[in-house]
Structures are given as structure tokens and as C-alpha cells.
Design a protein around this motif. Structure first.
Motif, PDB file in Angstrom:
ATOM      1  N   ASP A 314       0.829  -1.210   0.000  1.00 24.90           N
ATOM      2  CA  ASP A 314       0.000   0.000   0.000  1.00 24.90           C
ATOM      3  C   ASP A 314       0.863   1.260   0.000  1.00 24.90           C
ATOM      4  N   ALA A 315       1.966   1.228   0.738  1.00 21.48           N
ATOM      5  CA  ALA A 315       2.868   2.382   0.763  1.00 21.48           C
ATOM      6  C   ALA A 315       3.506   2.599  -0.611  1.00 21.48           C
ATOM      7  N   VAL A 316       3.836   1.520  -1.291  1.00 23.28           N
ATOM      8  CA  VAL A 316       4.397   1.633  -2.634  1.00 23.28           C
ATOM      9  C   VAL A 316       3.365   2.226  -3.591  1.00 23.28           C
ATOM     10  N   ILE A 317       2.119   1.777  -3.484  1.00 20.20           N
ATOM     11  CA  ILE A 317       1.069   2.304  -4.360  1.00 20.20           C
ATOM     12  C   ILE A 317       0.811   3.782  -4.055  1.00 20.20           C
ATOM     13  N   ASP A 318       0.862   4.156  -2.775  1.00 25.73           N
ATOM     14  CA  ASP A 318       0.727   5.579  -2.425  1.00 25.73           C
ATOM     15  C   ASP A 318       1.811   6.413  -3.110  1.00 25.73           C
ATOM     16  N   ARG A 319       3.046   5.898  -3.116  1.00 21.35           N
ATOM     17  CA  ARG A 319       4.139   6.613  -3.768  1.00 21.35           C
ATOM     18  C   ARG A 319       3.911   6.684  -5.288  1.00 21.35           C
ATOM     19  N   LEU A 320       3.391   5.604  -5.865  1.00 23.73           N
ATOM     20  CA  LEU A 320       3.076   5.623  -7.292  1.00 23.73           C
ATOM     21  C   LEU A 320       2.073   6.729  -7.630  1.00 23.73           C
ATOM     22  N   LEU A 321       1.042   6.852  -6.812  1.00 26.41           N
ATOM     23  CA  LEU A 321       0.018   7.865  -7.060  1.00 26.41           C
ATOM     24  C   LEU A 321       0.609   9.274  -6.935  1.00 26.41           C
ATOM     25  N   GLN A 322       1.593   9.424  -6.076  1.00 28.21           N
ATOM     26  CA  GLN A 322       2.240  10.726  -5.947  1.00 28.21           C
ATOM     27  C   GLN A 322       3.117  11.053  -7.157  1.00 28.21           C
ATOM     28  N   ARG A 323       3.764  10.030  -7.737  1.00 21.88           N
ATOM     29  CA  ARG A 323       4.750  10.251  -8.782  1.00 21.88           C
ATOM     30  C   ARG A 323       4.162  10.243 -10.202  1.00 21.88           C
ATOM     31  N   VAL A 324       3.082   9.510 -10.400  1.00 24.80           N
ATOM     32  CA  VAL A 324       2.492   9.409 -11.733  1.00 24.80           C
ATOM     33  C   VAL A 324       1.463  10.510 -11.906  1.00 24.80           C
ATOM     34  N   ALA A 325       1.675  11.369 -12.866  1.00 20.84           N
ATOM     35  CA  ALA A 325       0.768  12.508 -13.090  1.00 20.84           C
ATOM     36  C   ALA A 325      -0.518  12.049 -13.738  1.00 20.84           C
ATOM     37  N   VAL A 326      -1.607  12.715 -13.347  1.00 22.59           N
ATOM     38  CA  VAL A 326      -2.898  12.453 -13.990  1.00 22.59           C
ATOM     39  C   VAL A 326      -2.842  13.017 -15.402  1.00 22.59           C
ATOM     40  N   ALA A 327      -3.217  12.205 -16.386  1.00 21.24           N
ATOM     41  CA  ALA A 327      -3.118  12.624 -17.801  1.00 21.24           C
ATOM     42  C   ALA A 327      -4.065  13.789 -18.089  1.00 21.24           C
TER      43      ALA A 327
END
Length: 327
Positions: A314-327
Motif C-alpha cells: 500500500d505504501a508503494v502504491i501511495d508513492r506511485l500515485l504521488q509520482r504518476v501525473a494524472v493525464a
């Protein structure tokens, strides 16, 4: 009523008997609507079994509960050919196992050996079983909710990552809030009371939702629009798990194996289902973010370094959501 009204009514009825677990109820319905299977993980006593029993009680569907144990055999799930004699003549006939139901509760699925797990997962994927060279189709309405206990490891056979990928979502169930706990006590106290009157005659299935409403809901969900920017956002999240170094050094250290194509397909399906459930005709990035943890959680294989640092999926996915910009 519309199909959505039927599903919302079903959700409300389930909420009357399951207190403090609204998110689990929603995830169970999302699995039903998206035609996928759920792996539910949580401590004992958190209403996991109660949830699917409540779904079966309010849906015109048959429930089978399979308690997985180390001595369970594949035939105990799928069924087997038995020799039957009639008027002096004998023949083999197929006796269906508990997998031939609409709703399957696979309780403590990690307590059975690999052959039994494989039999269940094959039925989930193929929607059929083969016994004695004959193929037997499963029910059109078919949902498996498998549970596992996160704290008991002795005598268990953890599901391999490749097999866990067959589950649409991996749902974590936590403790209810303090206010809900008091309501749970009151509900249990009410259920202890003996019935005051016999139920009215003929009321057996009148309040049950027909499977036709579920199929109508699935047809409506199929028509939910996914714009190109949202589609690119889904793809970007998946790609970020496969090439994490492009986004973050920590992600590169933490992720050993990224999400499979089943993850991107699953994220699209569940995002459309939750958008429909929320009354929208299109998917937004918020819908994707609302379900991405449940879709990715069991598909990410974390590195030894991540486990050593107690970094959760879950912590990894949280970081993904922070780093991947919404198109």
C-alpha cells in the motif's frame, strides 16, 4: 427500479446486518459487478464470512462454504464420478462438488496444499471443471471470495504470486471504528433475542434480488465511457510498476516485479464499476485512485529491501500515485 437502484438497495440491506465494514461491502459488490473474484485478508471476527452470507441472503443465489484444510482433496471441491447401480446395471455418474454454486466462500484458502488451490483457481479462471474427461460448466453468476488469515503462518501454504493474479482484487479488512463497535454489540444483542413471531408465509424470495438485475448492471457498466486521458492514466500507473526507476529511486529499490496485464484489465473494469455505482456515466481519475490499491496490492512483488524496511504494498502504491501525473 433500474439496475443501479437494485444494487444500491442490495448494498443498503447488507449494511443493516454488517456494521462498520461499508468499504468491504462495496468491494464485494464491485467484484460481483465486475465479474471477478476477491481475496479478502483480515483478522478473525471482522465479518468476512458474514458479508458473503448476507449477500447470498439478499440475492437469489446459492452459497457454498468450503473450509480449506491440509487434508482437503481437489475432488472435494470439484466433485467426482461415482459408481451407481440401478436395476442390476452399473454406471459412473458425476456428483457435483460445492464449486457448483453462485457464491463460493473459500475460507482460509492458504490452509490447503497446492493441488487444491490449483483446482479452485482453475475453476475461477476457466469457469468450468473437467472430471473423468468430461467438462462441466459452472453457473453464469459465479463469484469466489477467498479469505486468509494474516497472523497464522504455521500449517499454511501461501498462494504463489502467479496464482494470486487470478483474483480481481485483494481487499484488506481492518477493525471497525469505536462508534461502530458499540453498534455491533447492540446488533449482536438483538440477534440473540428469540423470534417473536413466525415469518409471513410466501415471503421467502420476494425481497431477494434476481440475478437478472446483476447481469443488467454488468451490461450497463460495459457502457461506461473511459476517455483517452483516463485510459493513459491507467496505463501509466501500470507501466510505472514495471519501470519504476523512471519515476522514483525508492520505487526502483522497492519493486521487484510489476503489475501484469491482468492488473490493467482489472483496474479498467473495477474503475468502470465504481463509477457506475457512484452514478456517473464516465470514469474519472478519482475512480481509478479509489480502487487501485485493491487491484495492485496482490500483484506487486516487493524486493527484499522493501520487506526489510517494512515497506508495504500500500505504501508503494501511495508513492506511485504521488509520482504518476494524472493525464
Amino acid at each position: 427500479m433500474s439496475a443501479r437502484d437494485d444494487i444500491l438497495t442490495l448494498q443498503a440491506r447488507m449494511g443493516e446486518s454488517i456494521v462498520g465494514q461499508a468499504r468491504m461491502i462495496e468491494r464485494l459488490l464491485l467484484g460481483l459487478l465486475a465479474d471477478g473474484h476477491l481475496l479478502v485478508e483480515g483478522l478473525p471476527g471482522l465479518a468476512k464470512t458474514r458479508a458473503i452470507k448476507s449477500l447470498a441472503r439478499h440475492l437469489d443465489a446459492r452459497l457454498s462454504r468450503i473450509q480449506f484444510t491440509p487434508d482437503l482433496l481437489p475432488a472435494d471441491i470439484t466433485g467426482s464420478d461415482i459408481y451407481v447401480t440401478d436395476a442390476g446395471r452399473g454406471d459412473f455418474r458425476f456428483q457435483a462438488g460445492p464449486i457448483f454454486a453462485n457464491l463460493i466462500l473459500a475460507d482460509e484458502v492458504n490452509r490447503s496444499p497446492a493441488k487444491v488451490q490449483a483446482a479452485l483457481l482453475e475453476a475461477m479462471e476457466e469457469r468450468q471443471v473437467t472430471v473423468g474427461g468430461q467438462t462441466h460448466k459452472l453457473e453464469p453468476l459465479f463469484l469466489v471470495m477467498a479469505t486468509q488469515n494474516p497472523i497464522e503462518q504455521e500449517g499454511t501454504y501461501p498462494l504463489p504470486e502467479a496464482q494470486m493474479d487470478r483474483f480481481l482484487m485483494h481487499v484488506n479488512v481492518g477493525y471497525p471504528e469505536a462508534s461502530a463497535e458499540a453498534e455491533i454489540i447492540r446488533l449482536a444483542r438483538t440477534e440473540e433475542a428469540p423470534p417473536q413471531a413466525a415469518p409471513a408465509a410466501g415471503g421467502g424470495t420476494a425481497d431477494k434480488l434476481s440475478p437478472a438485475s446483476v447481469f443488467a448492471a454488468r451490461a450497463a457498466i460495459h457502457g461506461i465511457a473511459v476517455s483517452e486521458p483516463v485510459e493513459r492514466y491507467i496505463v501509466a500507473l501500470v507501466q510505472a510498476t514495471r519501470d519504476p526507476g523512471r519515476f522514483d529511486d525508492d520505487l526502483k529499490r522497492w519493486i521487484q516485479v510489476g503489475v501484469s496485464p491482468r492488473g490493467s484489465i482489472g483496474l479498467d473494469k473495477v474503475a468502470r464499476a465504481i463509477a457506475w455505482l457512484r452514478g456517473r456515466g464516465h470514469v474519472t481519475p478519482d475512480d481509478v485512485q479509489a480502487v487501485v490499491h485493491d487491484v495492485f496490492r496482490h500483484r506487486l512483488i516487493l524486493s527484499y529491501e522493501a520487506h526489510a524496511a517494512s515497506v508495504s504494498a500500500d505504501a508503494v502504491i501511495d508513492r506511485l500515485l504521488q509520482r504518476v501525473a494524472v493525464a
